[in-house]
Design an enzyme around this catalytic site. Structure first.
Site, PDB file in Angstrom:
ATOM      1  N   GLY A 121       0.838  -1.193   0.000  1.00 48.08           N
ATOM      2  CA  GLY A 121       0.000   0.000   0.000  1.00 48.08           C
ATOM      3  C   GLY A 121       0.872   1.241   0.000  1.00 48.08           C
ATOM      4  NE  ARG A 122      -2.146   6.550  -0.946  1.00 49.80           N
ATOM      5  CZ  ARG A 122      -2.609   7.598  -0.286  1.00 49.80           C
ATOM      6  NH1 ARG A 122      -1.831   8.597   0.032  1.00 49.80           N
ATOM      7  NH2 ARG A 122      -3.865   7.650   0.087  1.00 49.80           N
ATOM      8  CD  GLU A 143       5.497   7.685  -1.136  1.00 49.23           C
ATOM      9  OE1 GLU A 143       6.036   8.376  -1.999  1.00 49.23           O
ATOM     10  OE2 GLU A 143       4.250   7.540  -1.055  1.00 49.23           O
ATOM     11  CB  CYS A 203       2.462  -5.021  -2.691  1.00 53.94           C
ATOM     12  SG  CYS A 203       1.768  -3.998  -3.998  1.00 53.94           S
ATOM     13  CG  HIS A 204       3.950  -0.164  -3.185  1.00 56.07           C
ATOM     14  ND1 HIS A 204       2.920  -0.726  -3.919  1.00 56.07           N
ATOM     15  CD2 HIS A 204       4.474   0.827  -3.953  1.00 56.07           C
ATOM     16  CE1 HIS A 204       2.825  -0.083  -5.077  1.00 56.07           C
ATOM     17  NE2 HIS A 204       3.751   0.851  -5.127  1.00 56.07           N
ATOM     18  CE1 TYR A 218       1.487  -2.668  -8.855  1.00 55.11           C
ATOM     19  CE2 TYR A 218       2.997  -0.825  -9.130  1.00 55.11           C
ATOM     20  CZ  TYR A 218       1.817  -1.480  -9.471  1.00 55.11           C
ATOM     21  OH  TYR A 218       0.997  -0.946 -10.439  1.00 55.11           O
TER      22      TYR A 218
END
Length: 197
Positions: free
Chosen positions: A89-90, A93, A119-120, A139
């Protein structure tokens, strides 16, 4: 094998499926999963984001749910945990800007404990500088991040020693099964009991 204590790193706008499905599945098979987020305590929540793949050049994002945290981040001692789960997800980051988060991630690699990353989430591993010489995935747009961090990129669910990685939530069945194997979790596939007519 007895139940293990697992640390799950969440954050605001963590991917909805990628935090909830592993949390529930790992709890279901008997593990004790501590879901934490920097600057938050048990009972507080992280908003989630639903990422979908609908034919565009990148994923779409929609509002998800409120994921409830189970433990205080400030009380985490990574030495007390058997394994780490890093959803995507975000959230990764911004989570990679917390020194404590990076130190927690480094602990699991230094002690060769199982790590499941999706993923992320690989952004956290790259920022923690633990990918050098490791084969992993994430990802697809993060291939450059992995290679820049010294990692070798692979397609699909990948296991390199105690590191289990997947590209996104569609990988859940194989990714979770591989992680459970890495944990040494035995699942009894008993036949279902038929209801009386």
């Amino acid at each position: 094998m007895p139940a293990q204590q697992l640390l799950l790193l969440a954050g605001d706008y963590v991917e909805d499926y990628e935090v909830m499905v592993p949390y529930q599945a790992l709890e279901m098979v008997g593990h004790d999963v501590h879901a934490v987020c920097p600057e938050k305590e048990a009972g507080e929540t992280c908003p989630t984001a639903i990422h979908d793949f609908e034919g565009d050049q990148t994923y779409t994002e929609k509002p998800g749910h409120q994921f409830e945290l189970t433990h205080d981040f400030d009380a985490v001692d990574p030495a007390e945990y058997d394994a780490l789960v890093v959803p995507g997800g975000r959230a990764p980051e911004y989570l990679r800007t917390y020194d404590a988060v990076l130190e927690h991630v480094r602990h699991f690699f230094a002690e060769d404990k199982p790590v499941a990353c999706l993923c992320h989430g690989v952004q956290l591993l790259a920022a923690a500088d633990v990918l050098d010489g490791r084969t992993c995935t994430g990802y697809p747009a993060l291939e450059t991040d992995v290679r820049t961090a010294g990692g070798d990129w692979a397609e699909g669910v990948t296991r390199d020693g105690n590191l289990v990685t997947g590209q996104a939530w569609p990988d859940h069945p194989e990714w979770l099964a591989t992680f459970l194997e890495c944990l040494g979790t035995d699942i009894d596939h008993a036949e279902p009991v038929a209801a009386d007519d």
